[in-house]
Design a protein around this motif. Sequence first.
Motif, short mmCIF file in Angstrom:
data_model
loop_
_atom_site.label_atom_id
_atom_site.label_comp_id
_atom_site.label_asym_id
_atom_site.label_seq_id
_atom_site.Cartn_x
_atom_site.Cartn_y
_atom_site.Cartn_z
N VAL A 240 0.88 -1.17 0.00
CA VAL A 240 0.00 0.00 0.00
C VAL A 240 0.91 1.21 0.00
CG1 VAL A 240 -1.83 1.27 1.18
CG2 VAL A 240 -1.77 -1.25 1.29
N LEU A 241 0.88 1.97 -1.09
CA LEU A 241 1.77 3.12 -1.27
C LEU A 241 0.94 4.39 -1.25
CD1 LEU A 241 3.96 1.63 -4.16
CD2 LEU A 241 4.39 1.54 -1.68
N VAL A 242 1.20 5.24 -0.25
CA VAL A 242 0.40 6.44 -0.01
C VAL A 242 1.25 7.67 -0.29
CG1 VAL A 242 -1.04 7.68 1.66
CG2 VAL A 242 -0.84 5.17 1.78
N ALA A 243 0.68 8.61 -1.07
CA ALA A 243 1.42 9.84 -1.40
C ALA A 243 2.80 9.48 -1.93
CB ALA A 243 1.52 10.76 -0.19
N ALA A 244 2.82 8.64 -2.94
CA ALA A 244 4.07 8.01 -3.39
C ALA A 244 4.61 8.63 -4.67
CB ALA A 244 3.83 6.51 -3.61
N THR A 245 5.89 8.40 -4.88
CA THR A 245 6.53 8.63 -6.17
C THR A 245 7.55 7.52 -6.37
OG1 THR A 245 7.71 10.21 -7.58
CG2 THR A 245 8.34 10.15 -5.27
N SER A 246 7.92 7.28 -7.62
CA SER A 246 8.86 6.20 -7.92
C SER A 246 10.27 6.70 -8.18
CB SER A 246 8.38 5.42 -9.15
OG SER A 246 8.26 6.30 -10.27
N HIS A 247 10.47 8.02 -8.15
CA HIS A 247 11.80 8.55 -8.43
C HIS A 247 11.91 9.98 -7.91
CE1 HIS A 247 10.56 11.27 -11.82
NE2 HIS A 247 9.52 10.46 -11.77
N GLY A 248 13.14 10.41 -7.68
CA GLY A 248 13.37 11.78 -7.24
C GLY A 248 14.85 12.09 -7.13
N ARG A 249 15.26 13.20 -7.73
CA ARG A 249 16.67 13.62 -7.59
C ARG A 249 16.92 14.12 -6.18
NH1 ARG A 249 15.90 15.96 -12.92
NH2 ARG A 249 15.41 17.92 -11.90
N THR A 250 15.90 14.71 -5.56
CA THR A 250 15.99 15.17 -4.18
C THR A 250 14.75 14.67 -3.45
OG1 THR A 250 14.77 17.23 -4.56
CG2 THR A 250 17.15 17.27 -4.95
N SER A 251 14.62 15.00 -2.18
CA SER A 251 13.37 14.71 -1.48
C SER A 251 12.27 15.59 -2.07
CB SER A 251 13.50 14.98 0.02
OG SER A 251 13.59 16.37 0.26
N SER A 252 11.03 15.16 -1.92
CA SER A 252 9.91 15.94 -2.45
C SER A 252 9.82 17.31 -1.78
CB SER A 252 8.60 15.18 -2.26
OG SER A 252 8.60 13.99 -3.01
N THR A 253 10.13 17.37 -0.48
CA THR A 253 10.08 18.66 0.21
C THR A 253 11.13 19.62 -0.34
OG1 THR A 253 11.48 17.77 1.98
CG2 THR A 253 9.11 17.70 2.33
N ASP A 254 12.33 19.11 -0.53
CA ASP A 254 13.38 19.98 -1.07
C ASP A 254 13.06 20.41 -2.50
OD1 ASP A 254 14.82 19.97 1.24
OD2 ASP A 254 16.41 18.64 0.55
N ARG A 255 12.45 19.52 -3.27
CA ARG A 255 12.07 19.88 -4.65
C ARG A 255 11.07 21.02 -4.65
NH1 ARG A 255 7.71 18.91 -7.14
NH2 ARG A 255 7.07 17.19 -5.79
N VAL A 256 10.04 20.92 -3.82
CA VAL A 256 9.01 21.96 -3.79
C VAL A 256 9.59 23.28 -3.29
CG1 VAL A 256 6.86 22.67 -2.68
CG2 VAL A 256 7.10 20.35 -3.57
N LEU A 257 10.44 23.23 -2.28
CA LEU A 257 11.06 24.45 -1.78
C LEU A 257 11.93 25.10 -2.85
CD1 LEU A 257 12.05 23.34 1.84
CD2 LEU A 257 10.18 24.87 1.19
N ALA A 258 12.64 24.28 -3.63
CA ALA A 258 13.46 24.82 -4.71
C ALA A 258 12.60 25.45 -5.80
CB ALA A 258 14.34 23.72 -5.30
N GLU A 259 11.47 24.83 -6.11
CA GLU A 259 10.58 25.36 -7.14
C GLU A 259 9.98 26.70 -6.74
OE1 GLU A 259 7.76 22.26 -7.63
OE2 GLU A 259 9.07 21.02 -8.93
#
Length: 281
Positions: A125-144
Amino acid sequence: MTADPSAPPELSEYVRSVNGIELHVTEAGSGAPLLMLHGVGVDASAQRREIEALARSHRVIAPDLRGHGRSTRPAAYSLRDHVDDMIGLLDELGLARTAVLGGSMGSYVAQALALAVPQRVRELVLVAATSHGRTSSTDRVLAEHADELRGLSREQQQQWLGDRLFAPETPSSVRDQVRDWYVSRHGLGLALSPEQIEAANKAVLGFDFRADLATLEIPTLLISGRHDLLNPPAEAGRMARLLPSARLEVFEHSGHLPSLEEPERFDSTVLAFLTEQTAVS
């Protein structure tokens, strides 16, 4: 005196030494095992509601992952360390196979675990998932949103992000519940330091499971919030197409935390999936 069937299952806590560290584990319930893996920066105590709900029909095992909560916090570690920790924990508990539920970062660990030892994972059971990321999702959003966040402290940036974890219609009581949990961690001296948060994020730098997901012949349920800024449902849709035996449920009134934003639907969806798979097998 007979037990009250409406009372939440009793929680127990213990420590297991695995892979050179100590893991703090919360457990409740009996029946088929369900390993529950939390997201970055939190720990199993943040999942208490879900643990109690799912433990009515399952043996829920919820460790504080290394670097988090009451478990050992090394200065540096990797995603593979998380996987080896979970294999070691299953060995310690004598569990040959288990269902695995992972949320956000926990979903990355769950995927990596299933790819490393597929014979030991009964369902995913995968919740709020992704299969790949160069960084963490939080760091990605902060960078964006770097221009918008320029001049804010790290704490202020995290507050900005926290305000955007939810769907617009999520009630203030749920938002307050999450904030109160973070405040409680600070009060208990269990909050992660900036260095520990950085180590947790570095552990999931550059992961990419896309080329391997097609090999996972494991029944998989994907749950995604329509308003999830960190791991949007479009990514879960791509994962569902890659996985041989997966289905996607999009929660229309949730952001990154569907288990709290739509708790009744979350519980019924997860339990129905696990029950269905048990019946099939």
